[in-house]
Structures are given as C-alpha cells and as structure tokens.
Design a protein around this motif. Sequence first.
Motif, PDB file in Angstrom:
ATOM      1  N   VAL A   1      86.992 -11.810  24.696  1.00  0.00           N
ATOM      2  CA  VAL A   1      88.181 -11.818  23.852  1.00  0.00           C
ATOM      3  C   VAL A   1      88.279 -13.152  23.127  1.00  0.00           C
TER       4      VAL A   1
ATOM      5  N   HIS B   1      87.906  -8.869  19.733  1.00  0.00           N
ATOM      6  CA  HIS B   1      87.153  -8.846  20.983  1.00  0.00           C
ATOM      7  C   HIS B   1      85.783  -8.229  20.751  1.00  0.00           C
TER       8      HIS B   1
ATOM      9  N   ASN C   1      87.685  -9.099  28.915  1.00  0.00           N
ATOM     10  CA  ASN C   1      88.098  -7.785  29.374  1.00  0.00           C
ATOM     11  C   ASN C   1      87.269  -7.427  30.601  1.00  0.00           C
TER      12      ASN C   1
END
Length: 226
Positions: free
Chosen positions: A100, A194, A111
């Motif tokens: 991210v 991301h 993540n």
Amino acid sequence: MSILSPTQRTTVTRETKRAVAGRSRMLALLGDALVAHLGVVVVRDGVTHPVVLPIAFAVDPDGPDADGTLYLHGSTGSGWLRSALDTDVCVTVTELDGLVAARSGFSHSMNYRSAVVIGRARVVDDPAERAHALDLIVDHMIPGRAATLRPPTRKELAATAVLALPLREASMKERAGGPEDEPEDVASGVWAGHIPLQRVALPPVSAPDSHDEAPVDVVARAEALG
C-alpha cells in the motif's frame, strides 16, 4: 465453533477494525498459507532466549483438540522441541496480498491476512493420528500426494516429530484496499494506491532420474498456486 473467541492473550488491541471474528475465515487462511512460524522460548546450557522458526503445518478442523487441531512438523533432533512442550508456544501464519503506497511514509502499509494461535502443544504419539497428521502435512502442499507415496520407514518416523496445537485460542487480522491518507496529504497531488501481490508457481521440473512427467495432481497444484 464458528466464531473466534480470543482470550486476553489473543484479543486484538490495535487496529481493531481489522480483526476477523469468523473462524471459517481463519481456516481459509490456514488452507492458503504454506509456511507457519513457531515462536518458543528455548533454554540451552542455562541460557534462555526466544526462537522463531519457519515450519511446515496442516490443519484438521475436526481434530481431537479444542476447536480443531493445528499439526506442526519437526525433527526429533531439534533443540526447540523439548522447550515447545514445557511452555505455551505461539504460531503465526501470514499471507501478503499487497503493498500500500500512501502519500506519507507514516501511512504506507501492506495488505495481509494473519492469524495467531497460542497454546500448549502436545507430541502426537498415537500411530494412527500421527500417520493422519503426516498425510495432512504432505497433502497441504500437494493435495492427494500422500496416497501416491510409500509408507514412511521406522528410521524416518524416529526422526520425525509431530506436534498438535489446539485452535481454540486464536485471533486473526486482515487488511485490504488502498491507502488511508489525511485530507491535506491527498491535496498534495502525490500518487497513491496499492500493488496487489500473489504467489506464482512455475511449471513443475522433473528430477533427472524421474521415470515420467509430472503427474496430474502436481501440475494442477502448480497451476492453482500460479
């Protein structure tokens, strides 16, 4: 049980919005991941120190321990084995799903899906349960593989340790999506977003002395991982 019920030791206290309550979600993570990390306090020659080790594992949701069984594979010659039986251990499993990129270093993140299991492990001595656990561990890597292999020898069994850990005392956290920036950082105009990540497997490579090409189950597993 369908709901994770953490004890004080496994209660999420930071970023509580990322806590996962569903036990099925944790079982799905344990099914996806291939490597666990075992944390144990080792005493050797009068010196106490922590050790965190990567370890092969498998799960039996209907196993004999409270709320299912987490099986851990090890060697009977490992120095950590006795220490793992003398006190509670901690096992973590993490899958990285993305990077991210925020508009500040402070807000950069990852993540992920991560589970923590704490408890007192036991040695699996019962021959039937031990055989079942070893098959589960092999099949966790390549489903159906254990049925194609010869039985382990006495020497191999003597060198192999299987520990069982209850899944009762466990918690899980996960993060997904993009960055969470402050309004003034959004106004800066710096790119944010991301980068999704996934595990990639290449086609199987047969051993030089293999009698034939990779069987269907091995090829299927590689394709699934890819």
